[in-house]
Scaffold this motif. Structure first.
Motif, PDB file in Angstrom:
ATOM      1  N   ARG A  24      25.490 -31.051 -48.071  1.00  0.00           N
ATOM      2  CA  ARG A  24      25.482 -29.944 -47.123  1.00  0.00           C
ATOM      3  C   ARG A  24      26.087 -28.692 -47.751  1.00  0.00           C
ATOM      4  O   ARG A  24      25.675 -27.580 -47.512  1.00  0.00           O
ATOM      5  CB  ARG A  24      26.237 -30.354 -45.861  1.00  0.00           C
ATOM      6  CG  ARG A  24      25.374 -30.155 -44.632  1.00  0.00           C
ATOM      7  CD  ARG A  24      25.990 -30.837 -43.428  1.00  0.00           C
ATOM      8  NE  ARG A  24      25.226 -32.020 -43.108  1.00  0.00           N
ATOM      9  CZ  ARG A  24      25.689 -33.242 -43.192  1.00  0.00           C
ATOM     10  NH1 ARG A  24      26.911 -33.453 -43.581  1.00  0.00           N
ATOM     11  NH2 ARG A  24      24.914 -34.241 -42.873  1.00  0.00           N
ATOM     12  N   ALA A  75      30.443 -23.017 -35.759  1.00  0.00           N
ATOM     13  CA  ALA A  75      30.780 -24.414 -36.044  1.00  0.00           C
ATOM     14  C   ALA A  75      32.099 -24.796 -35.383  1.00  0.00           C
ATOM     15  O   ALA A  75      32.248 -25.909 -34.860  1.00  0.00           O
ATOM     16  CB  ALA A  75      30.858 -24.625 -37.561  1.00  0.00           C
ATOM     17  N   VAL A 131      18.526 -24.020 -38.043  1.00  0.00           N
ATOM     18  CA  VAL A 131      19.229 -24.866 -37.082  1.00  0.00           C
ATOM     19  C   VAL A 131      18.535 -24.744 -35.730  1.00  0.00           C
ATOM     20  O   VAL A 131      18.340 -23.637 -35.223  1.00  0.00           O
ATOM     21  CB  VAL A 131      20.713 -24.456 -36.949  1.00  0.00           C
ATOM     22  CG1 VAL A 131      21.421 -25.347 -35.946  1.00  0.00           C
ATOM     23  CG2 VAL A 131      21.408 -24.527 -38.306  1.00  0.00           C
ATOM     24  N   ARG A 178      21.636 -28.780 -32.445  1.00  0.00           N
ATOM     25  CA  ARG A 178      22.933 -28.301 -31.966  1.00  0.00           C
ATOM     26  C   ARG A 178      23.464 -29.187 -30.841  1.00  0.00           C
ATOM     27  O   ARG A 178      24.677 -29.424 -30.764  1.00  0.00           O
ATOM     28  CB  ARG A 178      22.801 -26.852 -31.500  1.00  0.00           C
ATOM     29  CG  ARG A 178      22.573 -25.895 -32.660  1.00  0.00           C
ATOM     30  CD  ARG A 178      22.326 -24.474 -32.199  1.00  0.00           C
ATOM     31  NE  ARG A 178      22.216 -23.569 -33.332  1.00  0.00           N
ATOM     32  CZ  ARG A 178      22.021 -22.262 -33.222  1.00  0.00           C
ATOM     33  NH1 ARG A 178      21.908 -21.705 -32.027  1.00  0.00           N
ATOM     34  NH2 ARG A 178      21.936 -21.502 -34.291  1.00  0.00           N
ATOM     35  N   ASP A 196      24.937 -31.946 -32.667  1.00  0.00           N
ATOM     36  CA  ASP A 196      26.268 -31.627 -33.186  1.00  0.00           C
ATOM     37  C   ASP A 196      27.351 -31.886 -32.130  1.00  0.00           C
ATOM     38  O   ASP A 196      28.437 -32.390 -32.439  1.00  0.00           O
ATOM     39  CB  ASP A 196      26.341 -30.152 -33.598  1.00  0.00           C
ATOM     40  CG  ASP A 196      25.540 -29.832 -34.848  1.00  0.00           C
ATOM     41  OD1 ASP A 196      25.315 -30.745 -35.662  1.00  0.00           O
ATOM     42  OD2 ASP A 196      25.147 -28.665 -35.008  1.00  0.00           O
ATOM     43  N   GLY A 246      20.807 -29.641 -37.253  1.00  0.00           N
ATOM     44  CA  GLY A 246      22.073 -29.153 -36.727  1.00  0.00           C
ATOM     45  C   GLY A 246      22.941 -28.568 -37.810  1.00  0.00           C
ATOM     46  O   GLY A 246      22.585 -28.555 -38.992  1.00  0.00           O
ATOM     47  N   GLN A 247      24.111 -28.090 -37.405  1.00  0.00           N
ATOM     48  CA  GLN A 247      25.096 -27.615 -38.379  1.00  0.00           C
ATOM     49  C   GLN A 247      25.658 -28.788 -39.177  1.00  0.00           C
ATOM     50  O   GLN A 247      25.949 -28.673 -40.356  1.00  0.00           O
ATOM     51  CB  GLN A 247      26.234 -26.887 -37.657  1.00  0.00           C
ATOM     52  CG  GLN A 247      25.833 -25.560 -37.044  1.00  0.00           C
ATOM     53  CD  GLN A 247      25.725 -24.437 -38.070  1.00  0.00           C
ATOM     54  OE1 GLN A 247      25.945 -24.644 -39.258  1.00  0.00           O
ATOM     55  NE2 GLN A 247      25.373 -23.253 -37.617  1.00  0.00           N
ATOM     56  N   SER A 248      25.817 -29.924 -38.519  1.00  0.00           N
ATOM     57  CA  SER A 248      26.327 -31.110 -39.202  1.00  0.00           C
ATOM     58  C   SER A 248      25.371 -32.297 -39.077  1.00  0.00           C
ATOM     59  O   SER A 248      25.314 -33.136 -39.971  1.00  0.00           O
ATOM     60  CB  SER A 248      27.701 -31.496 -38.641  1.00  0.00           C
ATOM     61  OG  SER A 248      27.635 -31.728 -37.250  1.00  0.00           O
ATOM     62  N   VAL A 249      24.623 -32.353 -38.000  1.00  0.00           N
ATOM     63  CA  VAL A 249      23.697 -33.464 -37.784  1.00  0.00           C
ATOM     64  C   VAL A 249      22.486 -33.327 -38.698  1.00  0.00           C
ATOM     65  O   VAL A 249      21.915 -32.243 -38.838  1.00  0.00           O
ATOM     66  CB  VAL A 249      23.252 -33.505 -36.302  1.00  0.00           C
ATOM     67  CG1 VAL A 249      21.975 -34.317 -36.137  1.00  0.00           C
ATOM     68  CG2 VAL A 249      24.361 -34.095 -35.441  1.00  0.00           C
TER      69      VAL A 249
END
Length: 518
Positions: free
Chosen positions: A9, A28, A208, A213, A216, A242-245
């Motif tokens: 990432r 985030a 994204v 989201r 996330d 997503g930002q992290s997913v």
């Protein structure tokens, strides 16, 4: 020299996210805080399923106003050209192929609307407001003749219509749009840009999506199996990024790509130890190259996911999910496999495995192409609508007894598309437009109703001026953000989280369209 640890990432963000650094960090942080709160208050299992219709579905032939004023303008605009696309009035019996239609006076072919019979009446529980420019005292509505299974769901209060939805920045009138005095999304009639704006709130290049989201926010509820928070059966979709997913992509055969050591393979080239050795090699994250190490990390994650799914998919709740039946192509009258229903079978199997995998929130993406009907619309759209109706009815039935449990209240399925199409025909099809009508299905849906303002129909002609249509395109009265936020609240997202995901939502009076129970 000691190498600083770096993950995939981080590499991606360095490569393409520098321009977003100012906005990404606070966003985030907002989602992290909101996700922590959501994890403490969210109810049991819930899932969203996006059914994306790639190409732009003609919603004028999907959900119709049938009061005499509205239908008269509709029929006059579409009963023209080399291959007219106007559907027949409610109650019209089908005319056999080869005979002359008593309604139009034309000889009927298999792809003639006269062969399908009249549109299917639906009666909303709440009267839809009479818009300006419409003389009817009561508005009546109907669905395309190929949507019989969806009429059944509407009548059973498990399906709702959301009218005139489109990509918007803030409310806009026809006059404001024509004068360009209010901001609206760029490249309104571009497939790529509008697909991206529907899924991610920005033109092509967005990274994204709002489904990602939501992921996330709730991935923490899924414990060690958070990889299965966002799942696509239709390839890569920005909707689920997503930002992290990271979205997990599955084939419709629901079989993992790797089955070495932990799957079905116990030997390799005759050796009982080779599978574990190969697995060790492809999962080696100590490689000298950053990219080799990153590739190994991704592959290792895939192997682990494959092992988890292999195990979960042996459970009776999963193996008992029935395959969808074939459907009848309404043009050829031949039984065919419905690829959309097959995708929803895979989704149903993943939902059935939620207890085994310890999942509480999931977002899914399935799709069907072939809606860009600039020509031969009478061949393409009826067949595609038949697929949608068959697939959604199949999915509703499967969810009604998934492993012996009724899961309809826990799953909300909704349609989306690039845009709708022009009210007028180009001779045998339609062109790109803007606002359109969509379906939402599920046990938590306040079904049997139409939400939002169904628009006035008709192009400006003579003294008639339609306040809802610019040229031949509907100006949306409901935004994608409102549509999506309503589903986000049902998932358990707070108002603060929804504001972070949909910053334009504050421009609209209604945050919740009311088609889902809280």
């Amino acid at each position: 020299m000691t190498r600083a640890p770096i993950d995939r990432r981080h590499v991606l963000r360095i490569g393409g996210g520098l321009s977003m650094l100012g906005a990404a960090a606070p966003f985030a942080a907002q989602l992290a805080a909101a996700g922590s709160a959501a994890a403490q208050t969210a109810p049991g299992y819930r899932a969203l399923v996006c059914v994306f219709l790639f190409g732009g579905n003609d919603s004028h032939n999907t959900v119709l106003a049938t009061d005499s004023d509205s239908f008269g303008r509709y029929f006059a605009a579409r009963n023209t050209g080399d291959d007219p696309i106007a559907l027949m009035p409610p109650g019209t019996p089908p005319t056999a192929v080869g005979l002359v239609s008593p309604v139009t006076g034309r000889t009927v072919t298999a792809r003639s609307p006269e062969a399908w019979g009249g549109v299917l009446p639906i009666v909303p529980r709440t009267p839809n407001p009479i818009p300006a420019g419409t003389s009817a005292s009561v508005r009546t509505f109907a669905l395309h003749p190929m949507l019989g299974p969806l009429k059944t769901l509407f009548d059973a209060n498990r399906l709702a219509v959301v009218a005139n939805v489109g990509t918007l920045i803030r409310p806009i009138t026809k006059a404001q749009y024509q004068a360009r005095t209010v901001a609206f999304p760029s490249n309104l009639f571009s497939h790529n840009d509008q697909q991206s704006t529907w899924q991610a709130g920005a033109s092509e290049g967005a990274r994204v999506g709002w489904g990602g989201r939501f992921g996330d926010l709730f991935a923490g509820l899924n414990g060690s199996n958070s990889l299965f928070t966002a799942i696509s059966t239709a390839g890569n979709a920005v909707f689920l990024s997503g930002q992290s997913v990271v979205q997990y992509q599955m084939s419709t055969a629901a079989q993992p790509a790797l089955v070495i050591n932990g799957g079905t393979a116990t030997t390799l080239f005759g050796s009982s130890v080779a599978p574990s050795r190969v697995r060790s090699l492809i999962q080696d994250t100590t490689a000298a190259s950053l990219f080799a190490a990153d590739y190994a990390t991704v592959t290792s994650r895939s192997v682990g996911a494959a092992t988890s799914i292999n195990s979960a998919f042996t459970q009776s709740a999963v193996t008992s999910v029935p395959a969808p039946s074939t459907y009848i192509n309404p043009i050829t009258r031949v039984a065919e496999t419905n690829t959309l229903a097959t995708q929803l079978q895979t989704v149903a199997r993943m939902i059935a495995a939620n207890s085994t995998l310890g999942l509480r929130r999931q977002v899914f993406f399935v799709s069907l192409g072939g809606w860009d009907n600039h020509d031969v619309q009478n061949t393409a759209q009826p067949n595609n609508l038949a697929k949608v109706a068959h697939a959604m009815a199949y999915f509703d039935g499967v969810l009604g007894s998934l492993g012996g449990v009724d899961m309809r209240n826990a799953v909300t399925t909704f349609t989306a598309s690039d845009f709708s199409r022009t009210f007028t025909t180009n001779g045998d099809g339609t062109d790109h437009a803007w606002g359109g009508h969509h379906f939402v299905m599920g046990g938590a849906v306040r079904g049997g109703d139409i939400y939002g303002q169904y628009p006035t129909l008709g192009v400006d002609l003579g003294s008639f001026r339609n306040p809802d249509m610019a040229g031949s395109s509907l100006v949306p009265t409901t935004s994608v953000d409102q549509y999506a936020a309503t589903m986000g609240r049902w998932l358990g997202a707070s108002d603060a989280s929804i504001d972070a995901i949909f910053p334009n939502l504050r421009n609209f009076a209604s945050r919740d369209l009311g088609f889902l129970t809280p």
